[in-house]
Design a protein around this motif. Structure first.
Motif, PDB file in Angstrom:
ATOM      1  N   LEU A   1       4.158 -40.780  41.360  1.00 13.01           N
ATOM      2  CA  LEU A   1       3.272 -39.812  40.738  1.00 13.01           C
ATOM      3  C   LEU A   1       1.891 -39.704  41.377  1.00 13.01           C
ATOM      4  O   LEU A   1       1.180 -38.728  41.134  1.00 13.01           O
ATOM      5  N   CYS A   2       1.499 -40.694  42.184  1.00 14.83           N
ATOM      6  CA  CYS A   2       0.135 -40.691  42.722  1.00 14.83           C
ATOM      7  C   CYS A   2      -0.065 -39.557  43.730  1.00 14.83           C
ATOM      8  O   CYS A   2       0.893 -39.028  44.294  1.00 14.83           O
ATOM      9  N   GLU A   3      -1.331 -39.195  43.954  1.00 16.71           N
ATOM     10  CA  GLU A   3      -1.676 -38.133  44.894  1.00 16.71           C
ATOM     11  C   GLU A   3      -2.337 -38.731  46.134  1.00 16.71           C
ATOM     12  O   GLU A   3      -3.077 -39.716  46.049  1.00 16.71           O
ATOM     13  N   ASN A   4      -2.055 -38.131  47.291  1.00 13.19           N
ATOM     14  CA  ASN A   4      -2.708 -38.489  48.559  1.00 13.19           C
ATOM     15  C   ASN A   4      -2.509 -39.954  48.971  1.00 13.19           C
ATOM     16  O   ASN A   4      -3.340 -40.527  49.670  1.00 13.19           O
ATOM     17  N   GLY A   5      -1.409 -40.546  48.529  1.00 19.31           N
ATOM     18  CA  GLY A   5      -1.090 -41.904  48.961  1.00 19.31           C
ATOM     19  C   GLY A   5      -2.025 -42.969  48.426  1.00 19.31           C
ATOM     20  O   GLY A   5      -2.111 -44.065  48.989  1.00 19.31           O
ATOM     21  N   ILE A   6      -2.717 -42.688  47.319  1.00 12.00           N
ATOM     22  CA  ILE A   6      -3.628 -43.659  46.718  1.00 12.00           C
ATOM     23  C   ILE A   6      -3.233 -43.846  45.250  1.00 12.00           C
ATOM     24  O   ILE A   6      -3.192 -42.876  44.481  1.00 12.00           O
ATOM     25  N   ILE A   7      -2.937 -45.092  44.875  1.00 11.33           N
ATOM     26  CA  ILE A   7      -2.608 -45.393  43.479  1.00 11.33           C
ATOM     27  C   ILE A   7      -3.875 -45.849  42.775  1.00 11.33           C
ATOM     28  O   ILE A   7      -4.426 -46.915  43.060  1.00 11.33           O
ATOM     29  N   HIS A   8      -4.357 -44.987  41.857  1.00  7.66           N
ATOM     30  CA  HIS A   8      -5.539 -45.316  41.062  1.00  7.66           C
ATOM     31  C   HIS A   8      -5.110 -45.979  39.759  1.00  7.66           C
ATOM     32  O   HIS A   8      -3.927 -45.992  39.404  1.00  7.66           O
ATOM     33  N   GLN A   9      -6.072 -46.516  39.042  1.00  5.88           N
ATOM     34  CA  GLN A   9      -5.779 -47.178  37.772  1.00  5.88           C
ATOM     35  C   GLN A   9      -5.074 -46.228  36.803  1.00  5.88           C
ATOM     36  O   GLN A   9      -4.135 -46.626  36.102  1.00  5.88           O
ATOM     37  N   THR A  10      -5.491 -44.965  36.789  1.00  2.37           N
ATOM     38  CA  THR A  10      -4.872 -44.000  35.866  1.00  2.37           C
ATOM     39  C   THR A  10      -3.408 -43.736  36.215  1.00  2.37           C
ATOM     40  O   THR A  10      -2.606 -43.418  35.337  1.00  2.37           O
ATOM     41  N   ASP A  11      -3.046 -43.869  37.498  1.00  5.80           N
ATOM     42  CA  ASP A  11      -1.655 -43.657  37.906  1.00  5.80           C
ATOM     43  C   ASP A  11      -0.728 -44.731  37.341  1.00  5.80           C
ATOM     44  O   ASP A  11       0.465 -44.508  37.166  1.00  5.80           O
ATOM     45  N   LEU A  12      -1.283 -45.910  37.059  1.00  2.00           N
ATOM     46  CA  LEU A  12      -0.470 -47.019  36.538  1.00  2.00           C
ATOM     47  C   LEU A  12      -0.041 -46.759  35.101  1.00  2.00           C
ATOM     48  O   LEU A  12       1.011 -47.224  34.662  1.00  2.00           O
ATOM     49  N   GLN A  13      -0.874 -46.046  34.349  1.00  2.00           N
ATOM     50  CA  GLN A  13      -0.571 -45.716  32.946  1.00  2.00           C
ATOM     51  C   GLN A  13      -0.203 -46.964  32.146  1.00  2.00           C
ATOM     52  O   GLN A  13       0.817 -47.015  31.453  1.00  2.00           O
ATOM     53  N   LEU A  14      -1.062 -47.968  32.266  1.00  2.00           N
ATOM     54  CA  LEU A  14      -0.813 -49.222  31.557  1.00  2.00           C
ATOM     55  C   LEU A  14      -1.124 -49.071  30.078  1.00  2.00           C
ATOM     56  O   LEU A  14      -2.108 -48.430  29.710  1.00  2.00           O
TER      57      LEU A  14
END
Length: 456
Positions: free
Chosen positions: A365-378
């Protein structure tokens, strides 16, 4: 290559002669001892590759020799020869560190197999399979202890019970015990005991003969035959029905099985490893698991720590999992420092398996090959884990936590499916509107629909 040397300890000359002849045919020379004192003297003056000892000796018993060898020459594999029906004593020997046991009257085929396996333990000329050596990751003290126990348990043939929560890596540990031991070049056969229909269970485990029942159109080997010479891993062993528990107990004790429709028993050479996420002692108390079988499969227990108790390993595991995802997808995706920090602070009720699932989803689901904290959906906590992990805001229904019988992953999926279905019905299956209702992107909704099997 130097000829192997065996120490054989028994006060019966006929047994000593039988063992000596059998070993010599395997190109193994031997030194006999008729009591404990002579055995201990020989151990001081010779370097042995294996020791075979009777349990009943004139000046003591074989258990004393097992203790002596474990203290003074722990790398020497020792096997005990037990009288028929002396299973409790054999289990004691295994707990003390004996390599294996063989019952009287001695079956020569089983004896040869045992000796061959024991000799391989210290055979440095044979290549060691290290394919899974570094898969049990973690620099924590807990994981260092687990790896040390695996190395030690691999040298034995004792049944091992691997305990731990779902997702802690029980099958991986079982495979490592197999690969680091003398059976590494033989089959490793894992089986989920809860996945086999009860009516097929006996045939799956022990095989059947042609014509033994309707549909038996040919002889079929069972899992014990398939794993011959290797290791049989019984995952979720707590799910075995009581009638199969009885048959499994007998196979372990007698080291033989009888296929359905056969008039004769077949000797088996299989190491048994088992695991479950359930509380076996509690099931024994409730009468749902046989106590005698519990003691047979739990000769040595290897507990695996949950991920929350070794939080210092999370960063290393996350980077390793992402590296695998990148390699599989030819991608340069990275985790931000804030994402790594968020992972390190999460409790992971689903353990390493949950970490893998979270990263696989974020990777997609991440954009531009960067996994941000929000992408983790913890999730913020375990009570709203289903809703938060899905990125779904304000779930309308409160639900209790999963019970031990309901795996966390299934529990989360069921709540996620229910929330998405409700949103789709509310918006008359307009996916764009449903995604907005749920507070997630259309792409994220499409991913979840596919994952949960809700596609049109």
């Amino acid at each position: 290559m130097t000829q192997a040397l065996a120490l054989i300890v028994d006060d019966e000359p006929d047994i000593l002669e039988l063992l000596d002849i059998t070993l010599s045919r395997m190109n193994i020379s031997s030194k006999p001892a008729q009591d404990l004192a002579e055995a201990k003297r020989l151990l001081k003056t010779h370097h042995f590759d294996i020791c075979l000892t009777d349990l009943q000796l004139p000046d003591g018993n074989g258990l004393e020799l097992v203790k002596h060898i474990q203290k003074n020459t722990p790398n020497l594999p020792i096997a005990v020869i037990t009288a028929f029906g002396s299973m409790d004593t054999a289990v004691k020997a295994l707990k003390l560190g004996a390599f294996d046991f063989v019952s009287k009257p001695v079956d020569l085929k089983s004896l040869k197999s045992l000796v061959s396996s024991a000799i391989k333990i210290n055979d440095t000329t044979e290549p060691v399979d290290r394919r899974s050596r570094d898969q049990l990751l973690g620099d924590s003290v807990m994981m260092a202890n687990v790896r040390a126990k695996i190395a030690k348990l691999a040298r034995s043939q004792a049944p091992i019970y691997i305990s731990g929560e779902s997702g802690t890596g029980k099958e991986l540990v079982a495979k490592l015990i197999h690969e680091k031991g003398p059976r590494s070049h033989q089959p490793f056969v894992p089986i989920n005991c809860g996945a086999i229909p009860q009516e097929l269970m006996e045939s799956e485990f022990f095989g059947h003969k042609k014509g033994s029942f309707t549909g038996a159109i040919a002889d079929k080997p069972g899992l014990f035959q398939t794993a011959s010479g290797g290791t049989l891993f019984l995952d979720e062993v707590a799910d075995l029905p009581l009638h199969m528990q009885v048959k499994l107990l007998r196979a372990i004790q007698e080291k033989s099985i009888r296929p359905i429709g056969s008039d004769t028993e077949q000797p088996i050479d299989v190491r048994i490893l088992s695991a479950t996420h359930k509380n076996l002692p509690e099931l024994v108390e409730q009468g749902n698991f046989r106590q005698d079988l519990y003691y047979r499969i739990n000769v040595i227990e290897l507990p695996l720590p949950p991920l929350r108790e070794r939080a210092e390993d999370i960063t290393q595991l996350a980077k390793h999992i992402l590296q695998k995802l990148n390699a599989e997808n030819n991608s340069p995706t990275k985790l931000t420092d804030t994402a790594l920090k968020a992972l390190a602070q999460y409790t992971f009720p689903g353990n390493v398996r949950e970490l893998e699932n979270i990263l696989e989803r974020a990777f997609t689901l991440c954009e531009n090959g960067i996994i941000h904290q929000t992408d983790l959906q913890l999730p913020n906590n375990t009570k709203d884990a289903a809703a938060q992990t899905s990125g779904i805001k304000n779930p309308t229904q409160k639900t209790s936590l999963p019970t031990q019988e309901a795996p966390l992953e299934d529990y989360l999926d069921s709540l996620e499916k229910e929330a998405i279905t409700n949103a789709l019905e509310k918006t008359r299956w307009n996916k764009t509107a449903a995604a907005k209702e749920l507070g997630i992107s259309f792409r994220a909704l499409r991913y979840r629909l596919k994952k949960l099997g809700l596609n049109d």
